[in-house]
Design a protein around this motif. Structure first.
Motif, PDB file in Angstrom:
ATOM      1  N   UNK A 135      -0.760   9.053 -14.127  1.00  0.00           N
ATOM      2  CA  UNK A 135      -0.655   8.719 -12.693  1.00  0.00           C
ATOM      3  C   UNK A 135      -0.380   9.998 -11.909  1.00  0.00           C
ATOM      4  N   UNK A 136      -1.447  10.713 -11.508  1.00  0.00           N
ATOM      5  CA  UNK A 136      -1.252  12.027 -10.862  1.00  0.00           C
ATOM      6  C   UNK A 136      -0.444  11.977  -9.574  1.00  0.00           C
ATOM      7  N   UNK A 137      -0.291  10.813  -8.955  1.00  0.00           N
ATOM      8  CA  UNK A 137       0.482  10.755  -7.704  1.00  0.00           C
ATOM      9  C   UNK A 137       1.984  10.919  -7.942  1.00  0.00           C
ATOM     10  N   UNK A 138       2.420  10.860  -9.194  1.00  0.00           N
ATOM     11  CA  UNK A 138       3.868  10.951  -9.461  1.00  0.00           C
ATOM     12  C   UNK A 138       4.413  12.336  -9.122  1.00  0.00           C
ATOM     13  N   UNK A 139       5.665  12.371  -8.728  1.00  0.00           N
ATOM     14  CA  UNK A 139       6.338  13.627  -8.395  1.00  0.00           C
ATOM     15  C   UNK A 139       6.432  14.536  -9.622  1.00  0.00           C
ATOM     16  N   UNK A 140       6.326  15.877  -9.409  1.00  0.00           N
ATOM     17  CA  UNK A 140       6.536  16.811 -10.530  1.00  0.00           C
ATOM     18  C   UNK A 140       7.942  16.699 -11.106  1.00  0.00           C
ATOM     19  N   UNK A 141       8.853  16.040 -10.379  1.00  0.00           N
ATOM     20  CA  UNK A 141      10.239  15.920 -10.877  1.00  0.00           C
ATOM     21  C   UNK A 141      10.415  14.757 -11.846  1.00  0.00           C
ATOM     22  N   UNK A 142       9.378  13.939 -12.044  1.00  0.00           N
ATOM     23  CA  UNK A 142       9.523  12.816 -12.982  1.00  0.00           C
ATOM     24  C   UNK A 142       9.674  13.391 -14.398  1.00  0.00           C
ATOM     25  N   UNK A 240      -4.668   5.599   2.027  1.00  0.00           N
ATOM     26  CA  UNK A 240      -5.803   6.387   2.521  1.00  0.00           C
ATOM     27  C   UNK A 240      -6.699   6.759   1.332  1.00  0.00           C
ATOM     28  N   UNK A 241      -7.917   7.239   1.621  1.00  0.00           N
ATOM     29  CA  UNK A 241      -8.885   7.542   0.561  1.00  0.00           C
ATOM     30  C   UNK A 241      -8.339   8.610  -0.390  1.00  0.00           C
ATOM     31  N   UNK A 242      -7.497   9.514   0.145  1.00  0.00           N
ATOM     32  CA  UNK A 242      -7.015  10.611  -0.709  1.00  0.00           C
ATOM     33  C   UNK A 242      -5.736  10.240  -1.470  1.00  0.00           C
ATOM     34  N   UNK A 243      -5.303   9.004  -1.357  1.00  0.00           N
ATOM     35  CA  UNK A 243      -4.049   8.605  -2.036  1.00  0.00           C
ATOM     36  C   UNK A 243      -4.421   7.807  -3.286  1.00  0.00           C
ATOM     37  N   UNK A 244      -4.206   8.374  -4.485  1.00  0.00           N
ATOM     38  CA  UNK A 244      -4.852   7.843  -5.683  1.00  0.00           C
ATOM     39  C   UNK A 244      -4.044   6.835  -6.508  1.00  0.00           C
ATOM     40  N   UNK A 257       3.568  -0.675  -5.181  1.00  0.00           N
ATOM     41  CA  UNK A 257       2.398  -1.371  -5.725  1.00  0.00           C
ATOM     42  C   UNK A 257       1.178  -1.062  -4.848  1.00  0.00           C
ATOM     43  N   UNK A 258       0.113  -0.503  -5.451  1.00  0.00           N
ATOM     44  CA  UNK A 258      -1.135  -0.355  -4.693  1.00  0.00           C
ATOM     45  C   UNK A 258      -1.822  -1.717  -4.639  1.00  0.00           C
ATOM     46  N   UNK A 259      -1.974  -2.277  -3.424  1.00  0.00           N
ATOM     47  CA  UNK A 259      -2.480  -3.650  -3.336  1.00  0.00           C
ATOM     48  C   UNK A 259      -3.990  -3.677  -3.103  1.00  0.00           C
ATOM     49  N   UNK A 260      -4.560  -4.799  -3.489  1.00  0.00           N
ATOM     50  CA  UNK A 260      -5.989  -5.067  -3.379  1.00  0.00           C
ATOM     51  C   UNK A 260      -6.497  -4.937  -1.931  1.00  0.00           C
ATOM     52  N   UNK A 261      -5.626  -5.220  -0.945  1.00  0.00           N
ATOM     53  CA  UNK A 261      -6.065  -5.211   0.462  1.00  0.00           C
ATOM     54  C   UNK A 261      -5.975  -3.820   1.091  1.00  0.00           C
ATOM     55  N   UNK A 262      -5.736  -2.781   0.269  1.00  0.00           N
ATOM     56  CA  UNK A 262      -5.711  -1.418   0.803  1.00  0.00           C
ATOM     57  C   UNK A 262      -4.346  -0.975   1.300  1.00  0.00           C
ATOM     58  N   UNK A 263      -3.322  -1.760   1.032  1.00  0.00           N
ATOM     59  CA  UNK A 263      -1.973  -1.334   1.409  1.00  0.00           C
ATOM     60  C   UNK A 263      -1.203  -0.890   0.158  1.00  0.00           C
ATOM     61  N   UNK A 298       3.461   9.409  -0.368  1.00  0.00           N
ATOM     62  CA  UNK A 298       3.562   8.313   0.607  1.00  0.00           C
ATOM     63  C   UNK A 298       3.936   8.833   1.993  1.00  0.00           C
ATOM     64  N   UNK A 299       4.472  10.059   2.023  1.00  0.00           N
ATOM     65  CA  UNK A 299       4.852  10.695   3.285  1.00  0.00           C
ATOM     66  C   UNK A 299       3.747  10.641   4.333  1.00  0.00           C
TER      67      UNK A 299
END
Ligand code: GLY
Length: 378
Positions: A135-142, A240-244, A257-263, A298-299
């Motif tokens: 999950x590349x969106x995770x913080x480097x601090x994980x 957004x499109x760039x948020x993976x 949770x990344x939801x089906x409706x784009x939220x 998410x910022x």
């Protein structure tokens, strides 16, 4: 036992709707009385995580067994629902990562991981780099993660909308803006309910009113379920499109949770605040801060809004399902954090119990456990 000919369900949330649909499929006449709009209370706010393994409490084997059985039933339940509702319901099976951002969290998650392994639940350990590969969106601090491929999520609002449609297809009578003011018990058994719009007769009354289940008059005091509202605030962001983000991300103090409706749903507080439905600056600040520490991206996401729901928590935080000592009065409440997950298992058990007398699979959640405590106070 006689099959009921006329069932009234108090409450059109996920449990009431699921049960009504299953009963109607079996040929029982059902009416749902909902004080507001069908499915628009706590069920509409629910994040939709299906997390029997993430949320398995230590040594709570009975609950874990029931929750996993309900999870296993989800795909076939949805398949049948899609047919009756004639609309798709998105089940997202990309899995869950429970992540740690410091040593304290890592120790906690390590204990949770070892417990789950010891009882044979499918979990995998990852170090920080492995978690970020997944999950590349995770913080480097994980620093570590427990991967749970079998904990999924559902498009909650699609699920609820489909339940309403399926109930209509199966000719369930759906009455909105019809608050129940009193359960009527005559000659030792239930005869119906009084509502703001008059009396509705029934040979079986099912109390599925979620957090409001202890607020309805006419139920003998020893049968009133010990259910309280547990407030949850959450935030919806627009993806957004760039948020993976692809997985459900959980940590001890937040989930995303990344939801089906784009939220992206970010939650949730857990507060004992009675029936207070006001969002608070402190609550929203806390969940956003904790979530940002996990997924800093998410910022940049546009803010869609804040939602508040009231979870129905029983005294032991487990569901309350089954017959009461009053013939014809059935409980279907107390699903706390897990109403969506437990809907298939609960609806099946309740429908079987109401039509056949045995609440198969839900025996441990009988209201009798509280009635006994009422009769013999410590
Ligand atoms: N099921 C997640 C929550 O209640 O916050």
């Amino acid at each position: 036992m006689n099959k009921p000919s006329n069932v009234v369900i108090i409450g059109g949330g996920v449990i009431g709707l699921s049960l009504a649909w299953r009963l109607a499929r079996g040929g029982t006449a059902v009416t749902i009385l909902e004080r507001d709009h069908m499915g628009r209370s706590a069920s509409w706010v629910a994040a939709g995580m299906l997390a029997p393994i993430s949320e398995a409490a230590f040594d709570d084997h009975v609950y874990v067994h029931f929750a996993r059985a309900s999870m296993a039933r989800f795909p076939s339940f949805i398949e049948e629902l899609q047919t009756d509702a004639d609309m798709p319901v998105a089940l997202d099976t990309r899995g869950t990562l429970v992540v740690a951002r410091d040593r304290d969290d890592a120790e906690y998650i390590r204990r949770a991981y070892e417990y789950r392994r010891s009882i044979g639940l499918p979990v995998q350990w990852m170090d920080g780099a492995e978690a970020r590969d997944a999950e590349p969106a995770l913080s480097p601090r994980i620093v570590a993660a427990m991967a749970i491929p079998d904990d999924h999520q559902v498009d909650t609002r699609g699920f609820i909308s489909a339940l309403v449609r399926a109930c209509e297809t199966r000719r369930v009578t759906l009455r909105e803006n019809t608050a129940v003011t009193r359960v009527v018990v005559e000659g030792e058994r239930v005869s119906g309910v009084e509502t703001v719009n008059g009396f509705v007769p029934a040979d079986t009354v099912v109390l599925a009113a979620g957090a409001w289940s202890a607020s309805i008059d006419g139920i003998p005091p020893d049968c009133v379920p010990p259910v309280r509202p547990v407030k949850g605030q959450l935030v919806r962001l627009r993806r957004t499109a760039s948020f993976p983000l692809t997985h459900v991300i959980r940590a001890p103090r937040a989930y995303l949770l990344p939801k089906h409706d784009g939220t992206v749903v970010v939650g949730a507080t857990q507060e004992e605040m009675g029936f207070d439905l006001d969002p608070t600056a402190g609550g929203i600040h806390d969940i956003l801060r904790h979530a940002w520490e996990l997924v800093p991206g998410i910022d940049d996401l546009p803010f869609e809004g804040v939602e508040v729901g009231l979870r129905p928590g029983s005294r032991d935080n487990h569901p309350v399902m089954g017959n009461t000592r009053v013939p014809g009065l059935v409980m279907a409440t107390g699903h706390f954090r897990h109403g969506i997950l437990l809907a298939p298992g609960s609806a099946d058990a309740l429908a079987t119990g109401i039509t056949g007398g045995h609440f198969t699979g839900a025996e441990h959640f009988s209201p009798a456990r509280f009635a006994e405590a009422h009769a013999h106070p410590a």
